[in-house]
Enzyme design. Structure first.
Site, PDB file in Angstrom:
ATOM      1  N   TYR A   1       0.849  -1.202   0.000  1.00 58.76           N
ATOM      2  CA  TYR A   1       0.000   0.000   0.000  1.00 58.76           C
ATOM      3  C   TYR A   1       0.891   1.261   0.000  1.00 58.76           C
ATOM      4  O   TYR A   1       0.517   2.303  -0.513  1.00 58.76           O
ATOM      5  CB  TYR A   1      -0.965  -0.033   1.180  1.00 58.76           C
TER       6      TYR A   1
ATOM      7  N   LYS B   1      -3.030   8.296   3.132  1.00 60.23           N
ATOM      8  CA  LYS B   1      -4.212   8.098   4.003  1.00 60.23           C
ATOM      9  C   LYS B   1      -3.942   8.596   5.421  1.00 60.23           C
ATOM     10  O   LYS B   1      -4.858   9.084   6.087  1.00 60.23           O
ATOM     11  CB  LYS B   1      -4.641   6.624   4.023  1.00 60.23           C
TER      12      LYS B   1
END
Ligand code: NAD
Ligand code: 0WE
Length: 261
Positions: free
Chosen positions: A154, A161
């Site tokens: 990720y 995020k």
């Protein structure tokens, strides 16, 4: 629950988009909606889907273009005269930054992920705020567990995020005095366009479902129902929060094989 209210939804690409599930749910509960498409390539799909909504306003918006963002809120002000909620369901990083080693993240890749996935929330919220004056506005964005814990691959999106969730808290503090709430939904992995390009997604979905307390994956409609709650009067005391809609996965601290659990 949203009769007489107006909202704008950013991030519809196709029928599997979390943003589309949210738009449908909000419209079912009486909201009048504006929806945006990132570019001409996605316009036809968004127009086709928006045909299911009552009197939708359909607008182009690439989140990296301030002129386009300005034009969107000008059009919303003219058509609706105000705004009650904003859904931000946009994220992007260069594919190479979701595949390689995190330590190899380039300056350009870092900036791109931050610009589209995190800064854009500030850009949209700032333009929405004046339209929300005196209307108890709600801003909702979509996050993922990879923003606070390491999810292999990720990578740069995880850092984006993390920034997005911090943006939620700082925007909640900044806009709170105007009665505007800002929250995030941290969703479990879902097979959407943004996730389908990820190698090993099917394995990841299986392993998450095996250990999540509810023993299954997350559905778009579940995320949409929490977005409805966050846009409604029912959540009037909640701001700056991250709500997990992930079948309980994030509470786990040990991952035993299902037969031993
Ligand atoms: P999706 O591909 O359907 O939606 C992503 C959207 O981002 C697309 O509509 C795309 O057009 C838009 N976008 C990308 N770059 C843009 C730009 N420059 N300007 C405007 N729009 C742009 O996938 P999704 O899974 O519905 O993703 C929506 C949100 O949910 C994202 O923020 C994603 O990080 C988040 N999320 C997804 C999952 C998952 O597993 N699918 C889990 C948790 C959180
Ligand atoms: O936020 C996301 C994915 C966002 C995303 C997806 C892509 C694919 C295509 C951002 N940028 C791009 N760029 C592309 O070129 N998710 C939460 C879904 C996701 O992505 C992962 C995951 C999960 C879950 C990537 C690696 C590991 C897990």
């Amino acid at each position: 629950m949203l009769e007489g209210k107006t909202g704008i939804v950013f991030g519809i690409a196709n029928k599997r988009s979390i943003a589309w599930a949210i738009a449908r749910t909000l419209a079912q509960h009486g909201a009048r909606l504006a929806v945006t498409h990132q570019n001409e390539r996605l316009e036809e799909k968004v127009r086709e889907l928006a045909g299911q909504l009552a009197e939708p306003l359909i607008l182009p918006c690439d989140a990296s273009e301030d002129d386009q963002i300005d034009a969107v809120f000008k059009a919303v002000e003219e058509a609706f005269g105000g705004l009650d909620f904003l859904i931000h369901s946009i994220a992007f990083a260069a594919r190479e930054d979701l595949e390689g080693d995190f330590t190899d993240t380039s300056r350009a890749g870092y900036h791109l992920a931050q610009d589209i996935s995190a800064y854009s929330l500030i850009a949209l919220a700032r333009r929405a705020a004046p339209l929300m004056a005196g209307r108890d506005g709600s801003v909702v964005t979509l996050s993922y567990l990879g923003g606070e814990r390491v999810v292999p691959h990720y990578n740069v999106m995880g850092v984006a995020k993390a920034a997005l969730e911090a943006n939620v808290r700082y925007l909640a503090h900044s806009l709170g005095p105007r009665g505007i709430r800002v929250n995030a939904i941290s969703a479990g992995p879902i097979k959407t366009l943004a996730a389908s390009g990820i190698s090993g997604l099917s394995k990841m979905l299986k392993s998450v479902a095996a250990v999540a307390p509810l023993r299954r994956n997350t559905q778009q409609a579940e995320v949409a129902d929490t977005a409805l709650f966050l846009c409604s009067h029912l959540s009037r005391g909640i701001t700056g929060e991250v709500i997990y809609v992930d079948a309980g996965y994030h509470i786990m601290g040990m991952f035993q094989p299902p037969e031993e659990a």
